[in-house]
Design an enzyme around this catalytic site. Structure first.
Site, PDB file in Angstrom:
ATOM      1  N   TYR A 129      57.625  90.518  60.491  1.00 30.98           N
ATOM      2  CA  TYR A 129      57.516  90.647  59.032  1.00 30.98           C
ATOM      3  C   TYR A 129      57.668  89.256  58.438  1.00 30.98           C
ATOM      4  O   TYR A 129      58.741  88.672  58.484  1.00 30.98           O
ATOM      5  CB  TYR A 129      58.631  91.574  58.550  1.00 30.98           C
ATOM      6  CG  TYR A 129      58.541  92.023  57.102  1.00 30.98           C
ATOM      7  CD1 TYR A 129      58.236  91.147  56.066  1.00 30.98           C
ATOM      8  CD2 TYR A 129      58.792  93.354  56.771  1.00 30.98           C
ATOM      9  CE1 TYR A 129      58.175  91.578  54.752  1.00 30.98           C
ATOM     10  CE2 TYR A 129      58.740  93.800  55.455  1.00 30.98           C
ATOM     11  CZ  TYR A 129      58.433  92.902  54.452  1.00 30.98           C
ATOM     12  OH  TYR A 129      58.387  93.331  53.153  1.00 30.98           O
TER      13      TYR A 129
ATOM     14  N   ASP B 223      66.647  92.571  47.519  1.00 31.03           N
ATOM     15  CA  ASP B 223      65.643  93.178  46.646  1.00 31.03           C
ATOM     16  C   ASP B 223      65.712  92.695  45.213  1.00 31.03           C
ATOM     17  O   ASP B 223      66.785  92.446  44.676  1.00 31.03           O
ATOM     18  CB  ASP B 223      65.792  94.700  46.669  1.00 31.03           C
ATOM     19  CG  ASP B 223      65.261  95.285  47.964  1.00 31.03           C
ATOM     20  OD1 ASP B 223      64.071  95.061  48.254  1.00 31.03           O
ATOM     21  OD2 ASP B 223      66.029  95.934  48.700  1.00 31.03           O
TER      22      ASP B 223
ATOM     23  N   GLU C 284      56.313 102.380  55.030  1.00 31.18           N
ATOM     24  CA  GLU C 284      57.725 101.988  55.038  1.00 31.18           C
ATOM     25  C   GLU C 284      58.475 102.846  54.038  1.00 31.18           C
ATOM     26  O   GLU C 284      58.099 102.921  52.879  1.00 31.18           O
ATOM     27  CB  GLU C 284      57.831 100.536  54.553  1.00 31.18           C
ATOM     28  CG  GLU C 284      58.083  99.513  55.612  1.00 31.18           C
ATOM     29  CD  GLU C 284      58.313  98.138  54.965  1.00 31.18           C
ATOM     30  OE1 GLU C 284      59.192  98.014  54.105  1.00 31.18           O
ATOM     31  OE2 GLU C 284      57.577  97.214  55.322  1.00 31.18           O
TER      32      GLU C 284
END
Lengths: 259, 398
Positions: free
Chosen positions: A174, A60, A49
């Site tokens: 995911y 994040d 990735e």
């Protein structure tokens, strides 16, 4: 068939699990990223990735936020990351996924992006702030150019959301192991496993676990539960400290009984 | 009229709005949407909110005829909707109390919020104290320095103020951090977003909590002048005070003007005029006009007023602009500072620098309007919080 699905299929046959490391493209430089991709491939990565830096990475944690800031300070853009992929493809055919926030793609133009991404050799995209409900236009472009769009699920996901995401996701699902942001502490517990079971019961598509896996023990534990594991912050932290990542990456790779 | 039908069930105002958030937040947004729809029709909830609006916030706020300002400008009659007289000093409390009450009904133990100038942070901390909820406010390092008084106020109210020292260290970074907190603590926490922005249902919900401003203003002007106003003016940061004033007048033949922050001027690049200088983008949960570079990274903004200093604008405003229902313009820092002084001197009202942008537009349009015409300006907040900053700009040491 797409390379990502292929990879999972081969691994499954051999009883193995996918090791998917994440690095931020352009941290510390685009040239370095090229070398790091080669390092990760030699350390046993099955899929890589590549993060695209963005000014406001709201999914994040601090480690990847700072990596994003460093890459932006180098002048790294989506355009340059696509050019980097074209460069990487001269030496490697490892499946590559871009992890990017939606606005850079939207500004680039979703069709132009899908076309260029496919042309340079990107296999899939993960867009953490794009949910299937808003992805109709993007998905039709991505499908046209055979680009996998990987959607995310979380321990908070309801059956209704699971149905929707599982249907839209291509390549794999995911599974965000924690209710939180990247780099937070992994907590393998009942709520996490319960949702994972719900997901596995509703699809044949592979499921990879990410967010919070930071050492070989956690990697092994998570790999037991799914078809693959994704490790980002722990690797990005080593890169930030200018340390070698090969040994660490090798230690994260789940063991395959018949390699 | 179809303008009032928006948003659709996915939160779209035409091509704007929607939900662009991590999947982790989706169940919370759906839960919030359900609760908001349920309680906005619940007579018990509305009665409780109505009592708090009256006895706690101090509503209805007056609609004040600014006779001296009117004479000074020599044109349309200028009325001020006095949101500056709300408890805590700005319209922000209308939304914060509404959401704190909603959070409590939803069984949440904790509320969080972002703040730029500190007004929304103070309002949320106030709502938390009132509702007995734990409270944490995210604020950029830069804003904490500029608004140290409000930081102290929030702490007095029992809130934890957390410094955000990444990115540009201002409002947008505080929102990122609040969204990260919410993503992590979503089961126990409600995020009190401060403006008509972010993922659905926030733009519609905040609008509904603020629309009390226009409902009151309409009744008040009909009583005072026996007719509707000719023009409404309000400043637009995220856009909650302006939508709050405009919404009740959407179907009426009333001109509406939203005023963005022109900073040092559009050509300087140092401004927060999203309509004059931005383009379509996706940011912090919704699709809207955005100040961004060619690569889709969000640009820094500038305004003398921290409350207008934001890179994007509420999606419903884009929708109203496309429909040509609301006009959008901007006032520069310099114009706002002149209006700050003008209103203080003519009326004895020190406006918030945000509201001073709206006054600037009245200064421009009123003189050319007939003397029997009426303008309502939303005086969204009081200027006490800005006095130190204005002194600093003028080079005066306090």
């Amino acid at each position: 068939m797409n390379k990502i699905s292929d990879t999972f299929k081969h691994l499954k046959k051999a009883g193995g699990k996918a090791f998917i490391p994440y690095i931020m493209a352009g941290d510390p430089s685009l040239d370095a990223t090229k070398g790091l991709v080669a390092d990760l491939e030699s350390a046993g990565a099955d899929i890589i990735e590549l993060g695209v830096p963005f000014s406001d990475p709201l999914a994040d944690g601090p480690t990847i936020q700072r990596a994003s800031e460093r890459a932006l300070a180098q002048g790294v853009t989506l355009r340059k990351v696509l050019a980097l992929v074209e460069e990487i493809r001269k030496a490697s055919q490892i499946p590559l996924i871009l992890m990017t926030y939606y606005n850079p793609v939207f500004k680039y133009g979703i069709e132009a992006f899908a076309k260029e991404a496919a042309r340079v050799g990107v296999d899939g995209v993960i867009i953490p702030d794009l949910i299937p409900d808003e992805a109709e236009d993007f998905l039709s472009c991505a499908r046209q150019y055979n680009l996998d769009t990987i959607f995310l699920l979380a321990p908070t996901s309801t059956e209704d959301r699971i149905r929707k995401v599982v249907k839209a996701s291509r390549g794999f699902i995911y599974y965000v192991s924690i209710t939180g942001i990247t780099g937070a502490k992994l907590a393998i517990g009942d709520p996490m496993k319960d949702t994972l079971d719900l997901i596995k019961n509703s699809t044949q598509k592979p499921v990879a676990i990410g967010f919070g896996i930071s050492n070989p023990e956690e990697a092994a534990e998570a790999a037991d539960l799914a078809d693959g594991i994704i490790v980002g912050s722990a690797i990005v932290r080593l890169i930030a400290e200018s340390r070698d990542i090969k040994d660490f990456a090798r230690s994260l790779k789940p063991l395959t009984p018949n390699p | 009229m179809k303008l009032k039908k928006a948003p659709d069930n996915k939160g779209h105002f035409g091509i704007y709005g929607g939900r662009f958030v991590p999947e982790t937040l989706m169940p919370a947004l759906i839960e919030l949407e359900k609760a908001y729809k349920k309680y906005m029709k619940d007579s018990g909830f509305l009665q409780e909110l109505g009592l708090l609006q009256k006895n706690y916030i101090g509503r209805p706020t007056p609609l004040y005829f600014a006779q001296k300002l009117t004479e000074h400008l020599g044109g349309a009659k200028i009325y001020l909707k006095r949101e500056d007289l709300c408890h805590t000093g700005a319209h922000k409390i209308n939304n914060a109390i509404g959401q704190a009450l909603l959070a409590k009904k939803m069984g949440k133990k904790r509320i969080i919020a972002e703040t730029g100038a500190g007004q929304h942070g103070v309002a949320t901390a106030t709502g938390a104290a009132l509702a007995g909820l734990e409270c944490e406010i995210y604020m950029g390092t830069e804003d904490m320095r500029r608004q140290s008084l409000n930081v102290f106020r929030m702490r007095l109210l029992g809130a934890k103020v957390t410094e955000v020292s990444i990115g540009s260290k201002t409002l947008k970074d505080a929102i990122n951090e609040a969204l990260r907190d919410w993503t992590t603590n979503v089961r126990t926490t409600h995020y009190v977003l401060g403006t008509v922005f972010g993922p659905h249902p926030f733009p519609a919900m905040v609008r509904d909590f603020q629309s009390v401003i226009g409902k009151e203003a309409k009744q008040q002007i009909l009583k005072a002048a026996k007719k509707l106003p000719d023009c409404l003016i309000a400043c637009v940061g995220g856009g909650s005070n302006s939508i709050g004033l405009f919404y009740a007048f959407l179907d009426d033949n009333v001109r509406m003007i939203g005023v963005e922050a022109g900073g040092h001027g559009i050509d300087s690049g140092e401004h927060a005029a999203r309509f004059a200088g931005g383009s379509l983008g996706v940011f912090q949960g919704c699709k809207s006009y955005l100040l961004q570079n060619d690569d889709g990274n969000v640009l820094g903004t500038h305004s003398v007023s921290a409350g207008l200093d934001y890179a994007s604008v509420g999606p419903e405003h884009c929708f109203f602009r496309d429909a040509k229902r609301v006009e959008y313009t901007f006032a520069t820092d310099e114009e706002a500072l002149r209006s700050f002084a003008l209103l203080s001197e003519t009326e004895g009202i020190i406006p918030a620098l945000e509201s001073a942008h709206a006054i600037s537009e009245a200064v421009k349009v009123a003189p050319a309007m007939p003397k029997d015409s009426i303008i309502i300006v939303n005086l969204s907040g009081r200027g006490d919080k800005d006095v130190q900053e204005v002194a600093r700009i003028k080079g005066i040491e306090l």
